[in-house]
Write an enzyme that holds these catalytic residues in place. Structure first.
Site, PDB file in Angstrom:
ATOM      1  N   ASP A  18       0.801  -1.212  -0.293  1.00  0.00           N
ATOM      2  CA  ASP A  18      -0.132  -0.081   0.067  1.00  0.00           C
ATOM      3  C   ASP A  18       0.663   1.168  -0.039  1.00  0.00           C
ATOM      4  O   ASP A  18       0.551   2.231   0.446  1.00  0.00           O
ATOM      5  CB  ASP A  18      -1.018   0.017   1.261  1.00  0.00           C
ATOM      6  CG  ASP A  18      -1.776  -1.025   1.285  1.00  0.00           C
ATOM      7  OD1 ASP A  18      -2.232  -1.699   0.212  1.00  0.00           O
ATOM      8  OD2 ASP A  18      -2.236  -1.556   2.402  1.00  0.00           O
ATOM      9  N   LYS A  57       1.654   2.104  -5.221  1.00  0.00           N
ATOM     10  CA  LYS A  57       2.046   1.468  -6.468  1.00  0.00           C
ATOM     11  C   LYS A  57       0.965   1.703  -7.558  1.00  0.00           C
ATOM     12  O   LYS A  57       1.519   2.091  -8.760  1.00  0.00           O
ATOM     13  CB  LYS A  57       2.410  -0.209  -6.409  1.00  0.00           C
ATOM     14  CG  LYS A  57       3.353  -0.381  -5.170  1.00  0.00           C
ATOM     15  CD  LYS A  57       3.264  -1.925  -5.035  1.00  0.00           C
ATOM     16  CE  LYS A  57       2.299  -2.606  -4.433  1.00  0.00           C
ATOM     17  NZ  LYS A  57       2.145  -2.310  -3.131  1.00  0.00           N
ATOM     18  N   HIS A  70      -5.005  -1.779  -5.429  1.00  0.00           N
ATOM     19  CA  HIS A  70      -4.047  -0.607  -6.055  1.00  0.00           C
ATOM     20  C   HIS A  70      -5.070   0.516  -6.561  1.00  0.00           C
ATOM     21  O   HIS A  70      -5.782   0.411  -7.466  1.00  0.00           O
ATOM     22  CB  HIS A  70      -3.311  -1.232  -7.118  1.00  0.00           C
ATOM     23  CG  HIS A  70      -2.369  -2.208  -6.881  1.00  0.00           C
ATOM     24  ND1 HIS A  70      -1.391  -2.745  -7.750  1.00  0.00           N
ATOM     25  CD2 HIS A  70      -1.881  -2.800  -5.670  1.00  0.00           C
ATOM     26  CE1 HIS A  70      -0.638  -3.550  -7.066  1.00  0.00           C
ATOM     27  NE2 HIS A  70      -1.048  -3.638  -5.858  1.00  0.00           N
ATOM     28  N   ARG A  89       0.633 -29.329  -7.397  1.00  0.00           N
ATOM     29  CA  ARG A  89       0.249 -29.553  -8.607  1.00  0.00           C
ATOM     30  C   ARG A  89      -1.205 -30.205  -8.793  1.00  0.00           C
ATOM     31  O   ARG A  89      -1.724 -30.983  -9.434  1.00  0.00           O
ATOM     32  CB  ARG A  89       1.250 -30.597  -9.208  1.00  0.00           C
ATOM     33  CG  ARG A  89       2.615 -29.998  -9.247  1.00  0.00           C
ATOM     34  CD  ARG A  89       3.756 -30.834  -8.818  1.00  0.00           C
ATOM     35  NE  ARG A  89       3.764 -31.207  -7.606  1.00  0.00           N
ATOM     36  CZ  ARG A  89       4.339 -32.426  -6.995  1.00  0.00           C
ATOM     37  NH1 ARG A  89       5.233 -32.940  -7.738  1.00  0.00           N
ATOM     38  NH2 ARG A  89       4.138 -32.555  -5.828  1.00  0.00           N
ATOM     39  N   LYS A 136       2.879   9.989  -0.667  1.00  0.00           N
ATOM     40  CA  LYS A 136       2.356  10.691   0.250  1.00  0.00           C
ATOM     41  C   LYS A 136       3.005  11.664   1.128  1.00  0.00           C
ATOM     42  O   LYS A 136       2.821  11.683   2.468  1.00  0.00           O
ATOM     43  CB  LYS A 136       1.728   9.597   1.006  1.00  0.00           C
ATOM     44  CG  LYS A 136       0.719   8.661   0.595  1.00  0.00           C
ATOM     45  CD  LYS A 136      -0.261   8.081   1.764  1.00  0.00           C
ATOM     46  CE  LYS A 136      -1.619   8.278   1.193  1.00  0.00           C
ATOM     47  NZ  LYS A 136      -2.651   7.380   2.055  1.00  0.00           N
ATOM     48  N   ASP A 166       2.957  14.749   1.145  1.00  0.00           N
ATOM     49  CA  ASP A 166       2.135  15.775   1.507  1.00  0.00           C
ATOM     50  C   ASP A 166       1.180  15.755   2.672  1.00  0.00           C
ATOM     51  O   ASP A 166       0.694  16.428   3.337  1.00  0.00           O
ATOM     52  CB  ASP A 166       0.861  16.081   0.116  1.00  0.00           C
ATOM     53  CG  ASP A 166       0.123  14.615  -0.094  1.00  0.00           C
ATOM     54  OD1 ASP A 166       0.900  13.799  -0.456  1.00  0.00           O
ATOM     55  OD2 ASP A 166      -0.982  14.696   0.212  1.00  0.00           O
TER      56      ASP A 166
HETATM   57  P1  GDP Z   1      -0.758   0.353  -3.618  1.00  0.00           P
HETATM   58  O1  GDP Z   1      -1.280  -0.894  -2.948  1.00  0.00           O
HETATM   59  O2  GDP Z   1       0.876   0.334  -3.172  1.00  0.00           O
HETATM   60  O3  GDP Z   1      -1.174   0.788  -4.854  1.00  0.00           O
HETATM   61  O4  GDP Z   1      -1.459   1.311  -2.513  1.00  0.00           O
HETATM   62  P2  GDP Z   1      -2.812   1.647  -2.021  1.00  0.00           P
HETATM   63  O5  GDP Z   1      -3.456   2.220  -3.504  1.00  0.00           O
HETATM   64  O6  GDP Z   1      -3.415   0.408  -1.505  1.00  0.00           O
HETATM   65  O7  GDP Z   1      -2.452   2.757  -0.771  1.00  0.00           O
HETATM   66  C1  GDP Z   1      -1.949   3.831  -1.130  1.00  0.00           C
HETATM   67  C2  GDP Z   1      -3.023   5.018  -0.941  1.00  0.00           C
HETATM   68  O8  GDP Z   1      -2.177   6.137  -0.917  1.00  0.00           O
HETATM   69  C3  GDP Z   1      -4.311   5.224  -1.944  1.00  0.00           C
HETATM   70  O9  GDP Z   1      -5.262   5.749  -1.179  1.00  0.00           O
HETATM   71  C4  GDP Z   1      -3.685   6.306  -2.815  1.00  0.00           C
HETATM   72  O10 GDP Z   1      -4.896   6.940  -3.335  1.00  0.00           O
HETATM   73  C5  GDP Z   1      -3.007   7.218  -2.020  1.00  0.00           C
HETATM   74  N1  GDP Z   1      -1.764   8.016  -2.737  1.00  0.00           N
HETATM   75  C6  GDP Z   1      -0.611   7.411  -3.366  1.00  0.00           C
HETATM   76  N2  GDP Z   1       0.173   8.293  -3.447  1.00  0.00           N
HETATM   77  C7  GDP Z   1      -0.451   9.258  -2.968  1.00  0.00           C
HETATM   78  C8  GDP Z   1       0.121  10.646  -2.506  1.00  0.00           C
HETATM   79  O11 GDP Z   1       1.384  11.079  -3.116  1.00  0.00           O
HETATM   80  N3  GDP Z   1      -0.415  11.603  -1.700  1.00  0.00           N
HETATM   81  C9  GDP Z   1      -1.593  11.206  -1.327  1.00  0.00           C
HETATM   82  N4  GDP Z   1      -2.093  12.058  -0.572  1.00  0.00           N
HETATM   83  N5  GDP Z   1      -2.044   9.950  -1.492  1.00  0.00           N
HETATM   84  C10 GDP Z   1      -1.424   9.153  -2.455  1.00  0.00           C
HETATM   85  P1  IMO Z   2      -1.215  -4.421  -2.220  1.00  0.00           P
HETATM   86  O1  IMO Z   2      -0.671  -4.998  -3.398  1.00  0.00           O
HETATM   87  C1  IMO Z   2      -1.006  -4.741   2.180  1.00  0.00           C
HETATM   88  C2  IMO Z   2      -1.191  -8.637   3.663  1.00  0.00           C
HETATM   89  C3  IMO Z   2      -2.454  -9.164   4.531  1.00  0.00           C
HETATM   90  C4  IMO Z   2      -1.850 -10.273   5.337  1.00  0.00           C
HETATM   91  C5  IMO Z   2      -0.722 -10.962   4.539  1.00  0.00           C
HETATM   92  C6  IMO Z   2      -1.215 -12.366   3.925  1.00  0.00           C
HETATM   93  O2  IMO Z   2      -2.253  -3.559  -2.343  1.00  0.00           O
HETATM   94  O3  IMO Z   2       0.079  -3.712  -1.641  1.00  0.00           O
HETATM   95  P2  IMO Z   2      -2.862 -12.801   1.869  1.00  0.00           P
HETATM   96  O4  IMO Z   2      -4.146 -12.454   1.757  1.00  0.00           O
HETATM   97  O5  IMO Z   2      -1.817 -12.369   0.914  1.00  0.00           O
HETATM   98  O6  IMO Z   2      -2.748 -14.422   2.140  1.00  0.00           O
HETATM   99  O7  IMO Z   2      -2.429 -12.000   3.484  1.00  0.00           O
HETATM  100  O8  IMO Z   2      -0.288  -9.892   3.528  1.00  0.00           O
HETATM  101  N1  IMO Z   2      -1.456  -8.160   2.356  1.00  0.00           N
HETATM  102  C7  IMO Z   2      -1.599  -6.898   1.925  1.00  0.00           C
HETATM  103  N2  IMO Z   2      -1.238  -5.869   2.730  1.00  0.00           N
HETATM  104  N3  IMO Z   2      -1.575  -4.604   0.962  1.00  0.00           N
HETATM  105  C8  IMO Z   2      -1.818  -5.752  -0.102  1.00  0.00           C
HETATM  106  O9  IMO Z   2      -1.552  -5.491  -1.148  1.00  0.00           O
HETATM  107  C9  IMO Z   2      -1.823  -6.943   0.659  1.00  0.00           C
HETATM  108  N4  IMO Z   2      -1.828  -8.238   0.452  1.00  0.00           N
HETATM  109  C10 IMO Z   2      -1.684  -9.004   1.194  1.00  0.00           C
HETATM  110  O10 IMO Z   2      -3.075  -8.309   5.219  1.00  0.00           O
HETATM  111  O11 IMO Z   2      -0.991  -9.667   6.443  1.00  0.00           O
HETATM  112 MG    MG Z   3      -2.846  -1.602  -1.587  1.00  0.00          MG
END
Ligand code: GDP
Ligand code: IMO
Ligand code: MG
Length: 421
Positions: free
Chosen positions: A13, A16, A41, A139, A330, A332
């Site tokens: 999170d 990406k 994402h 498998r 983030k 900001d």
């Molecule tokens: P990912 O799983 O790595 O794609 O990230 P997520 O989407 O789960 O979480 C990232 C969060 O940060 C989301 O709510 C995005 O909208 C937000 N986000 C990403 N880059 C920025 C940034 O530069 N500034 C702010 N304020 N929010 C951001």
């Molecule tokens: P993105 O791609 C944050 C965490 C789960 C748990 C562990 C195993 O958005 O960054 P799973 O369901 O994969 O067997 O859970 O990994 N987890 C994540 N945490 N962002 C994710 O994906 C996650 N995908 C799995 O919370 O701790």
């Molecule tokens: Mg995410």
């Protein structure tokens, strides 16, 4: 640069989705290379706000192929639902392709994941990820190419069914029949068959012709099955080299590795998180969940655990992935903080350590912090790193010094263009 891999550098999170959406402008092919719909994402662009689980975050670029690649465990029902949602927003999804060698995540994988979590879990997303990968190793899985050959699929069902039902029985779940599986696979075949491709030919054709490819990582190295905080990890390898392993090309052909970090730390699920903090400054970063960038899981809606930036973690994942460029998202969110802490190292049993400890030790370490002055002004409109406030630049410099990575992009808002370069 032709072959790029983008990966999370902390606990997932990091931003990406936003970075892929931004970088997709220059790409011809974007490939999700591990994980499944445990991913969330977030993409915020002119088409709307999207929380993508399986479809690569480059789907919004019309002349770019988005591939759900070999190495993933993909739930076809989720692909179909996501396609419908994106199409409703007016996005052309003709370019979404699926590798024939991608594993099909089945409904019973999800049932078993939920049941195992009940019997003492680690806080998974309950999407069936660990079970789908376990069945792959046993498998006993179907792959997307099986949807194109009914006779061979029927043979596999007969062969796998006793083992599948054996597991379901042990966990007290309803057993399934050949017809249950065939009714799902025939629906998926009907809806997805034209998207199934030979990934090997596609990737090598693109590499040979110097086309620009971006591999989209899910989660991050701290949750890698081998290198992360086992057992509180996912069941795949969210590291850059796995893009080459799963796609079948030499790792030395990767030209550029982009690490994505958050300007602070967040994690979802169980396991050690050394800088986790209940400081009010940190708690304020969470928000109420109404805004797309509030700190709630994009997949499960769980409130994220939050903490200060942990330099040893990003240094460790840099050693694993070798970041050519770091995107720090983030920034900001820290605009209003008077003082900002960075963890520079850990103390274990009263002694400073200079290595990544075991998972159990990581639960016990005491983070060592330095405190930097905040910048107390908005960075949202800044588009060049050199134009950031001095104290923000000092924060970035310190992170570079402590992690060994060079920051090329700084996220200053959730939107596609809210990036300083
Ligand atoms: P990912 O799983 O790595 O794609 O990230 P997520 O989407 O789960 O979480 C990232 C969060 O940060 C989301 O709510 C995005 O909208 C937000 N986000 C990403 N880059 C920025 C940034 O530069 N500034 C702010 N304020 N929010 C951001
Ligand atoms: P993105 O791609 C944050 C965490 C789960 C748990 C562990 C195993 O958005 O960054 P799973 O369901 O994969 O067997 O859970 O990994 N987890 C994540 N945490 N962002 C994710 O994906 C996650 N995908 C799995 O919370 O701790
Ligand atoms: Mg995410």
């Amino acid at each position: 640069m032709p072959v790029n891999v983008l990966v999370g550098s902390q606990w997932g999170d990091e931003g990406k989705g936003k970075m892929i959406d931004y970088l997709s402008n220059d790409m011809d092919l974007i490939v999700r290379f591990q994980g499944g719909d445990n991913a969330g994402h977030t993409v915020v662009n002119d088409k709307g706000v999207f929380k993508l689980h399986l479809i690569p975050s480059g789907i919004f670029k019309e002349d770019c192929i988005s591939l759900i690649g070999t190495g993933t465990v993909a739930n076809p029902d989720v692909i179909i639902k996501e396609l419908e949602e994106i199409q409703k927003a007016g996005v052309n999804t003709d370019n979404l392709k699926i590798s024939g060698k991608a594993q099909i995540l089945m409904p019973y994988h999800q049932v078993l994941d939920a049941l195992m979590e009940k019997k003492g879990g680690i806080g998974t997303t309950k999407r069936g990820i660990g079970v789908a990968y376990a069945f792959k190793d046993l498998r006993k899985n179907f792959r997307f190419e099986d949807l194109l050959d009914e006779e061979s699929l029927k043979d596999k069902i007969k062969n796998f069914l006793p083992s599948i039902n054996g597991f379901l029985k042990v966990y007290g779940a309803d057993e399934i029949t050949e017809e249950d599986i065939l009714s799902k696979t025939s629906e998926w075949s009907e809806k997805l068959k034209d998207r199934i491709v030979n990934q090997h030919e596609l990737i090598h054709d693109y590499i040979d012709n110097d086309k620009n490819i971006l591999f989209e990582g899910q989660l991050a190295a701290m949750k890698d099955i081998d290198l992360g905080i086992y057992p509180y990890v996912t069941s795949s390898n969210p590291v850059a080299a796995y893009a080459a392993v799963s796609s079948g090309f030499p790792a030395k052909q990767i030209d550029n590795v982009i690490g994505v970090a958050k300007a602070f730390s967040s994690a979802v699920g169980g396991g050690p998180f050394p800088t986790e903090s209940t400081d009010t400054e940190i708690d304020q970063l969470r928000g109420s969940g109404e805004k797309p960038d509030d700190e709630y899981g994009a997949r499960t809606g769980r409130s994220r655990r939050l903490g200060w930036f942990d330099a040893p973690i990003v240094k460790y994942t840099n050693e694993i992935n070798g970041y050519d460029e770091l995107a720090l998202c983030k920034l900001d969110k820290l605009d209003e903080l008077d003082k900002i802490k960075i963890c520079t190292g850990y103390r274990l049993d009263g002694k400073d350590i200079d290595y990544m400890p075991t998972t159990t030790e990581l639960e016990k370490v005491e983070p060592i912090y330095i405190e930097l002055p905040g910048w107390l002004e908005s960075t949202t409109d800044v588009r060049k790193i050199e134009d950031l406030p001095e104290n923000a630049k000092n924060y970035l410099k310190k992170i570079e010094e402590l992690t060994g990575a060079s920051i090329k992009y700084v996220g200053v808002g959730p939107g596609r263009d809210e990036i300083a370069i």
